[in-house]
Each structure stands twice: as structure tokens, then as C-alpha cells.
Design a protein around this motif. Structure first.
Motif, PDB file in Angstrom:
ATOM      1  N   GLN A  31      -5.953  -8.949  -3.271  1.00  0.00           N
ATOM      2  CA  GLN A  31      -6.486  -9.019  -4.643  1.00  0.00           C
ATOM      3  C   GLN A  31      -6.605  -7.622  -5.246  1.00  0.00           C
ATOM      4  N   ALA A  32      -6.931  -6.651  -4.383  1.00  0.00           N
ATOM      5  CA  ALA A  32      -7.138  -5.284  -4.878  1.00  0.00           C
ATOM      6  C   ALA A  32      -5.847  -4.700  -5.439  1.00  0.00           C
ATOM      7  N   ILE A  33      -4.731  -4.914  -4.744  1.00  0.00           N
ATOM      8  CA  ILE A  33      -3.485  -4.269  -5.218  1.00  0.00           C
ATOM      9  C   ILE A  33      -2.310  -5.233  -5.331  1.00  0.00           C
ATOM     10  N   GLY A  34      -2.559  -6.521  -5.124  1.00  0.00           N
ATOM     11  CA  GLY A  34      -1.483  -7.512  -5.280  1.00  0.00           C
ATOM     12  C   GLY A  34      -1.993  -8.678  -6.096  1.00  0.00           C
ATOM     13  N   ASP A  35      -1.582  -9.899  -5.737  1.00  0.00           N
ATOM     14  CA  ASP A  35      -2.010 -11.055  -6.530  1.00  0.00           C
ATOM     15  C   ASP A  35      -2.901 -12.021  -5.747  1.00  0.00           C
ATOM     16  N   LEU A 172       0.991   5.699  -1.386  1.00  0.00           N
ATOM     17  CA  LEU A 172       1.318   5.232  -2.730  1.00  0.00           C
ATOM     18  C   LEU A 172       2.309   4.082  -2.566  1.00  0.00           C
ATOM     19  N   ALA A 173       1.999   2.931  -3.174  1.00  0.00           N
ATOM     20  CA  ALA A 173       2.918   1.791  -3.050  1.00  0.00           C
ATOM     21  C   ALA A 173       4.132   2.002  -3.952  1.00  0.00           C
ATOM     22  N   THR A 174       5.310   1.860  -3.378  1.00  0.00           N
ATOM     23  CA  THR A 174       6.526   2.014  -4.183  1.00  0.00           C
ATOM     24  C   THR A 174       7.403   0.761  -4.111  1.00  0.00           C
ATOM     25  N   LYS A 175       6.939  -0.252  -3.334  1.00  0.00           N
ATOM     26  CA  LYS A 175       7.655  -1.532  -3.258  1.00  0.00           C
ATOM     27  C   LYS A 175       6.660  -2.679  -3.440  1.00  0.00           C
ATOM     28  N   GLY A 176       7.154  -3.811  -3.907  1.00  0.00           N
ATOM     29  CA  GLY A 176       6.289  -4.982  -4.054  1.00  0.00           C
ATOM     30  C   GLY A 176       5.339  -4.845  -5.241  1.00  0.00           C
ATOM     31  N   ARG A 177       4.474  -5.849  -5.382  1.00  0.00           N
ATOM     32  CA  ARG A 177       3.560  -5.897  -6.535  1.00  0.00           C
ATOM     33  C   ARG A 177       2.642  -4.692  -6.633  1.00  0.00           C
ATOM     34  N   GLU A 183      -0.567   5.137  -8.952  1.00  0.00           N
ATOM     35  CA  GLU A 183      -1.583   5.923  -8.221  1.00  0.00           C
ATOM     36  C   GLU A 183      -2.797   5.074  -7.821  1.00  0.00           C
ATOM     37  N   ARG A 184      -3.093   4.044  -8.595  1.00  0.00           N
ATOM     38  CA  ARG A 184      -4.266   3.211  -8.284  1.00  0.00           C
ATOM     39  C   ARG A 184      -4.062   2.372  -7.026  1.00  0.00           C
ATOM     40  N   SER A 185      -2.848   2.356  -6.504  1.00  0.00           N
ATOM     41  CA  SER A 185      -2.617   1.617  -5.258  1.00  0.00           C
ATOM     42  C   SER A 185      -3.194   2.372  -4.053  1.00  0.00           C
TER      43      SER A 185
END
Ligand code: ADP
Ligand code: MG
Length: 215
Positions: A31-35, A172-177, A183-185
Motif C-alpha cells: 500500500q505504501a508504494i504499490g497498490d 529507488l524503485a525503477t521498475k513496477g508500480r 524518490e518517495r519510493s
């Protein structure tokens, strides 16, 4: 230790269990960084495998991995469905060439992880399940090359998986949702890395017990 698909029902059960026990925590991560659907996606696949577990236990590894891959591909939604489907179908292909002894398993698992990388067009350090799978695959190969004894390999695999999972927190997330957050990831563990680690550690626990007192 003889590793046969007869172990699969037990492995599927402990995986179902560990995902259920950690469902809330993992859902919060997604929920924090995806759906927020990662646990539900995985559980669709796990439930489908629970129904097939006796049938799977009668197959050889090539057929069992293939069936697991096909089931996950169709039952699990989201990015993780096609990635786990790809993993097991690649394991099946690689298991045609090699037996599932320690060296063979290291190679087979590496092939599977390579297929996931290609499928997701992702590499290490992008804050995904691969940040658990890649270091585990690398460690398994190194351990096989150095003939590390199996109980030590198992202990270390869990440690490597946990370290990999933890390492996603500051990435840092660079793939997926999660990549949409840029940067907030940062500051959150990746949900897929967490479930990958939990499942690997659950498998290791079963194998460790099996090794201590073979059924
Ligand atoms: P979705 O992102 O479609 O909602 P899930 O929530 O089931 O699917 O799975 C999300 C997880 O999938 C992420 O936490 C991450 O670990 C993994 N993931 C997403 N995209 C990729 C990719 N391209 N390569 C590897 N793993 C990925
Ligand atoms: Mg999701």
C-alpha cells in the motif's frame, strides 16, 4: 537428503502459512508504494497450488515445475503472476538438463532468476523481488563451487535472503508500480522482496528439518 516432489505438499503448506501470517505487514508495504494487492495476488496462486498439491507430489521435477508455472501464470494477477510463472517454467526447462543435487539446483535456480530478469527487464538494485532472488542465486552457485556443506548453505541462504529484502528499503524503485513514486519510493521495503524472502526462509526451514530427521 533426497529432494523429490513428494516434499511439495509440505512446502506449499508452509508457504501458504507464512504468507497468511504476514499478510497485514506485506499489504501495508504494497500500500505504501504499490497498490496493496500483492498478498491477494499471491494467495490466489497459493490457493490454486493447495488444490493441486497431491497431484504435484506424484510428478517428477520437470513436470511439477511446469505445472506450478502454468498455474501461477493463470491464477496470480499483477506483475508478480507472470514473474513467478516465468520463474517456474524456466526451472522446469533447466531441470530437463540437470538433476536436482546441490550443484544442479544452484544452476537450475540461476536459470530461473535469469528468466525473471529478462521477463521484467530488471536487474539488481531496482527494488524488486530480484533483490532477494539474485543474491540467493549468486550465493548458491558460490556455495556449490566451494562444496559448502548443505546445513551451512541452508543457514546462509536465509541470511542472504533477509539481507536482500532489507536492502530494498533504501533503494529507488525503477521498475513496477513503485517506480511511479520516484524518490518517495525510498524508505519502504519492497513487498515482492518481502514475500520472496518469507517463502525462501519457509522452504529453508522445511529442508533444514528434513536434513536433521529424514522422513
Ligand atoms: P502489481 O505491481 O501489478 O500490483 P504485485 O503487487 O502482485 O503486482 O507485485 C508487485 C511486486 O512485483 C513488486 O513488489 C516487485 O517486487 C515485483 N515487480 C514488479 N515489477 C517487477 C519487474 N519488472 N521485475 C521484477 N519484479 C517486479
Ligand atoms: Mg500490487
Amino acid at each position: 537428503m533426497k529432494l523429490t516432489p513428494a516434499l511439495l505438499p509440505q512446502l506449499i503448506e508452509v508457504i501458504a502459512d507464512v504468507i497468511e501470517k504476514n499478510a497485514e505487514e506485506v499489504t501495508a508495504l504494497d500500500q505504501a508504494i504499490g497498490d496493496g494487492d500483492h498478498v491477494i495476488n499471491l494467495q490466489r496462486g497459493i490457493n490454486a497450488l493447495m488444490l493441486q498439491r497431491q497431484e504435484l507430489s506424484q510428478l517428477d521435477w520437470v513436470a511439477a515445475f511446469q505445472k506450478i508455472g502454468m498455474t501461477l501464470m493463470s491464477a496470480v494477477g499483477g506483475a508478480s503472476g507472470s514473474l513467478y510463472g516465468t520463474l517456474f517454467i524456466a526451472l522446469s526447462k533447466a531441470a530437463r538438463e540437470q538433476s536436482l543435487d546441490q550443484q544442479g539446483f544452484a544452476d537450475i535456480f540461476s536459470h530461473g532468476v535469469e528468466a525473471v530478469k529478462q521477463r521484467g527487464k530488471a536487474v539488481a538494485g531496482e527494488k524488486t523481488m530480484l533483490d532477494v532472488f539474485i543474491p540467493v542465486a549468486d550465493y548458491l552457485r558460490t556455495a556449490a563451487e566451494n562444496s559448502v556443506m548443505l546445513p551451512d548453505v541452508l543457514t546462509k541462504v536465509s541470511q542472504v535472503a533477509i539481507k536482500g529484502m532489507e536492502s530494498t528499503r533504501d533503494m529507488l524503485a525503477t521498475k513496477g508500480r513503485a517506480s511511479f513514486l520516484e524518490e518517495r519510493s525510498r524508505g519502504h521495503i519492497d513487498a515482492g522482496a518481502k514475500t520472496g524472502q518469507l517463502m525462501i526462509c519457509a522452504i529453508v526451514d522445511v529442508l533444514t528439518k528434513q536434513l536433521a530427521s529424514p522422513a
